[in-house]
Design an enzyme around this catalytic site. Structure first.
Site, PDB file in Angstrom:
ATOM      1  N   SER A 186      -0.262 -65.246  14.086  1.00  0.00           N
ATOM      2  CA  SER A 186      -1.311 -65.892  14.852  1.00  0.00           C
ATOM      3  C   SER A 186      -0.835 -66.037  16.307  1.00  0.00           C
ATOM      4  CB  SER A 186      -1.654 -67.239  14.212  1.00  0.00           C
ATOM      5  OG  SER A 186      -2.839 -67.766  14.738  1.00  0.00           O
ATOM      6  N   ASP A 374     -10.045 -60.682   8.672  1.00  0.00           N
ATOM      7  CA  ASP A 374      -9.485 -61.850   9.334  1.00  0.00           C
ATOM      8  C   ASP A 374     -10.165 -62.042  10.679  1.00  0.00           C
ATOM      9  OD1 ASP A 374      -8.002 -63.785  10.569  1.00  0.00           O
ATOM     10  OD2 ASP A 374      -6.129 -62.663  10.615  1.00  0.00           O
ATOM     11  N   HIS A 399      -5.736 -64.123   7.222  1.00  0.00           N
ATOM     12  CA  HIS A 399      -4.934 -64.551   8.359  1.00  0.00           C
ATOM     13  C   HIS A 399      -3.467 -64.748   7.990  1.00  0.00           C
ATOM     14  CE1 HIS A 399      -4.560 -65.883  12.428  1.00  0.00           C
ATOM     15  NE2 HIS A 399      -4.159 -67.091  12.101  1.00  0.00           N
TER      16      HIS A 399
END
Length: 446
Positions: A186, A374, A399
């Site tokens: 991320s 995602d 994710h």
């Protein structure tokens, strides 16, 4: 704004779901590090092989004003259980900390442990400044008190933190010949990729999972996140998608009636009375976004939510179906639904950083792993840029799923994705070792 609020809530969920305990730290002598390992309080309890230290970090890496020489205590965690040692040039895997306590990351990012075992690597997890307990100016209240103290809160400063700390560790461990590979997911994946680009003399490669580094300057559509969310729900069930789409009008219609907000509060079992229909719609939107972003096997939250909406008893109206879906979602199974306060605040580190306007945009040896399902990777790298900047993506991914602890129940495509990442890293390390061997041979012959 919608994307920022989604990420704020999802980051909060990561912290909420973590188990808060403390840790103990043996085996420090083996590393030969100066200083004493320090215990952190009220954090997840990590296994004893994860040893916590604090480094006296520079506040400002880029200026020479007197205050730039101020320091703060930055937390980092080391796991040396698999390390082959400095004399073998075994690698160092560094997790570039993101918008959470680093103990939370070390607990759930089990794939790093797996590849450390495979490569006999040292694991280092570095906490991002202004998160967890790595607070400049000592206390969170002081660090977040004004724009001046928050002026040192940026990704460029964080990257420089990692560079200084890694250099310190390699020197003190006599591991100057150990190659470093940055790993992150991320925002942490964005940092890992930027770290490889900005400090190539320190990191020889990076694994960036679900890292939307292209979500800048209109390189990708700015509504791309919710486009993917919509696509996920529509693929799961057309009727579920239609029910959700119609519900937005229905919520506003009911809210406009006398005592309408009270009725909505009752339908959705809110913990406190609703102030507006928008408050409820924002909350539901985040539930859908979270379900899509973390659409992990084996539960697959999108399917779980849509199955509940579609499976409501015959005759259930639109809002009744949405309520059933909410109660069956990853936010459900609680006495009442707490509608979060989503107003931006400078007390929130993630909102202050602002993924769109504050994260700094900074080339080779980078893996970008993304799932096409995602939403957060809507600004990710989905195709190879060069031989050394490669993309791995799947149709089913969620994710940062590849960084989570591997399970026997993991689907074949996820196992294959991780094996591909291992193979690429293996190629990097082989190339590094061959180059090192050639250099040493040349030096002796000269």
């Amino acid at each position: 704004m919608a994307l920022r609020l989604s990420i704020q809530l999802l980051s909060w969920l990561v912290v909420l779901l973590a188990i808060c305990v403390s840790a103990t730290y043996p085996k420090t002598a083996r590393l030969g590090l100066s200083g004493k390992a320090m215990e952190s309080k009220s954090e997840v309890r990590l296994p004893p092989e994860f040893v916590t230290y604090f480094y006296t970090q520079t506040l400002d890496h880029f200026n020479y004003r007197p205050e730039s020489y101020t320091t703060f205590q930055q937390r980092y965690i080391i796991n040396s259980v698999y390390w082959g040692g400095a004399n073998t040039s075994s690698p160092i895997f560094v997790y570039t900390g993101d918008e959470a306590s680093i103990t939370d990351v070390a607990m759930v990012a089990g794939f790093i442990t797996e590849i450390a075992s495979h490569f006999k690597a040292l694991m280092v997890f570095i906490e991002h400044r202004y998160y967890g307990v790595s607070m400049p100016f000592g206390l969170r209240e002081e660090a977040f008190s004004n724009a001046s103290t928050l002026g040192y809160f940026s990704s460029t400063q964080a990257l420089a933190d990692y560079a200084e700390l890694i250099t310190y560790l390699k020197r003190n461990l006599s591991a100057e010949n150990s190659p470093v590979i940055a790993v992150g997911g991320s925002y942490g994946g964005m940092l890992a990729s930027w770290f490889r680009l900005k400090y190539p003399h320190i990191a020889m490669g990076a694994l960036a999972s679900s890292a939307p580094i292209l979500y800048f300057d209109d390189i990708t559509p700015q509504n791309g996140y919710f486009v993917v969310v919509t696509k996920d729900f529509r693929e799961a069930s057309e009727s579920c998608y239609d029910t959700i789409r119609q519900s937005w009008f229905e919520i506003d219609r009911v809210a406009a009636e006398p005592n309408g907000l009270t009725v909505l509060s009752q339908i959705f079992s809110t913990c406190k009375p609703l102030n507006s229909s928008q408050e409820l719609k924002d909350y539901l939107g985040l539930v859908y976004a979270a379900s899509a972003q973390y659409d992990n096997p084996p539960d697959y939250p999108v399917n779980m939510l849509c199955n509940a909406i579609d499976g409501a008893p015959e005759g259930t109206d639109i809002l009744g179906r949405i309520s059933v879906g909410l109660n069956s979602s990853i936010f459900g199974h609680q006495p009442c639904n707490y509608i979060f306060d989503l107003k931006p605040s400078n007390k929130s580190g993630w909102i202050w950083q602002d993924i769109k306007s504050v994260l700094d945009n900074f080339g080779s040896n980078i893996i970008f792993s993304n799932g096409l399902r995602d939403p957060y990777s809507s600004g990710g790298v989905l195709q190879n840029i060069s031989d050394s900047v490669v993309a791995i993506y799947t149709a089913q991914g969620a994710h940062c799923l590849d960084l989570l602890t591997p399970l026997p129940s993991d689907p074949v495509w996820l196992v294959s994705q991780r094996n591909t990442e291992i193979s690429i890293i293996e190629g990097w390390l082989t190339e590094y070792m061959n180059a090192t061997l050639a250099s040493n041979t040349h030096g002796r012959s000269g």
